[in-house]
Design an enzyme around this catalytic site. Sequence first.
Site, short mmCIF file in Angstrom:
data_model
loop_
_atom_site.label_atom_id
_atom_site.label_comp_id
_atom_site.label_asym_id
_atom_site.label_seq_id
_atom_site.Cartn_x
_atom_site.Cartn_y
_atom_site.Cartn_z
N GLU A 167 0.79 -1.23 0.00
CA GLU A 167 0.00 0.00 0.00
C GLU A 167 0.82 1.28 0.00
O GLU A 167 0.79 2.06 0.98
CB GLU A 167 -0.95 0.01 1.20
N GLU A 353 -5.66 -8.59 0.94
CA GLU A 353 -6.29 -8.25 2.22
C GLU A 353 -7.77 -7.96 1.95
O GLU A 353 -8.10 -7.26 0.99
CB GLU A 353 -5.70 -6.99 2.87
C1 BGC Z 1 -3.10 -2.48 5.99
C2 BGC Z 1 -3.12 -3.24 7.29
C3 BGC Z 1 -4.22 -2.67 8.18
C4 BGC Z 1 -5.55 -2.86 7.48
C5 BGC Z 1 -6.76 -2.38 8.25
C6 BGC Z 1 -4.45 -2.12 5.44
O1 BGC Z 1 -4.43 -0.77 5.06
O2 BGC Z 1 -2.28 -3.11 5.05
O3 BGC Z 1 -1.87 -3.20 7.87
O4 BGC Z 1 -4.23 -3.24 9.45
O5 BGC Z 1 -5.54 -2.17 6.26
O6 BGC Z 1 -6.72 -1.02 8.46
#
Ligand code: BGC
Length: 451
Positions: A167, A353
Amino acid sequence: MTGRRGFPAGFLWGAATSAYQIEGSPLADGAGASIWQRFTHTPGLTANDDTGDIACDHYHRWREDVRLMRELGLNAYRFSIAWGRILPDGTGAVNQKGLDFYRHLVDALLESGITPMATLYHWDLPAALDDRGGWLNRDIPGWFADYAAVAFKALDDRVKFWATLNEPWVVTDGGYLHGALAPGHRNQFEAPIATHNLMRAHGAGVQAYRAVGKNQIGIVVNLEPKYPATDSPDDIEATRRTDAYMNRQYLDPVFFGSYPPEMQKELFGQAWHPFPDSDLEEARQKIDFLGVNYYTRGVMKNSPAVTVEKASRVPQPNATRTETGWEVFEQGLTDTLVWIKERYGDIPLYITENGAAFYDPPVASNGRIDDPLRIDYIQRHLRAAHTAISRGVDLRGYFAWSLLDNLEWSLGFSKRFGIVHVNFSTLERTPKASARFYTEVIRSNGESLFE
Ligand code: BGC
């Protein structure tokens, strides 16, 4: 082949974490401090002044955590390597003990049939490099490539998937423009420099990989589709601007070797720089896959007073929102995946994610934690991912964020994203109902989502 309702054969079903959020013991065994060590140890910058000193104590409990992944049926795990464990000063001497930690972890994953995906940079820049300007120093691509080469040499015989950066938008926006994340700068003139050096470092990392690597390398971006709040031309333009800012700013250089025209013309003005073409050539390297982090969408309206974006979000009155205030909008995931294919071509994609913070009840006396909202979130997004596959997107895996409740950066331990509950006093792990649900999904290769 995609089954009638299942996912393609060989689909990766994983969960993701990052080093500073789970490991704890950030200075153990000769590791160098990171910018997050400094940030969390500055009073008032994180909720409750929480730090990553202990976090989930994964640094000591990794065996238990791998066992847990195996029990849950995961066939992949995305984690990040702390640069400062490998190179305590960011450059120069290698700390063997740091490398050994990741080597043991990866060995244990492979013994359990779990494919490792390693991210080289998930926000924890060595503090020693921050002292030399960090992401603002034009030399950082070389520092990053040297660090990456050490990691490749030690681990590429075991790690099948590598990601350069996690990111980059958040690194710049949170770290250099708005200051809510380490290193906590608020400077409109620094943000473009940080972005540009991140893109060059990504390219340098890929080049270093091509010299020695035998597997696959890509980058992980967070994407948020933008939709106009009304059909007024002002809102439509605001939407285009924020799409350039958050989405195309990072993908255009990676795939096209250029920045969107909006960056200078409409977003940063005199703070943007005429970056040399040769730098952009450096950033544009062929990658093997793209990792997409997806959480929510943005519904945008024109707001000229807002720094850089000149746009703001319009909350949707009837939407379900997570504890971080993010609208649950799974169609945005389908739209995003299809948009990538249409704009950038047919690149293998992984959802690296996806997940949600919701209030979780305490562990019940029978050991259960019911988290129906998280189950609903994951189910909706996996169905949306499946829709994208049926529309021709080459999606090859999904990683739930997160395996464990962990340090949610400046929000500390106040927000829980895990499919596994962590008691931060005893450090006990308890799979939530969402973890059990996910196990069923994995066992049926996604068919159970449609029952
Ligand atoms: C990140 C994580 C974070 C998650 C939730 C993403 O932006 O890669 O490290 O915990 O979002 O906010």
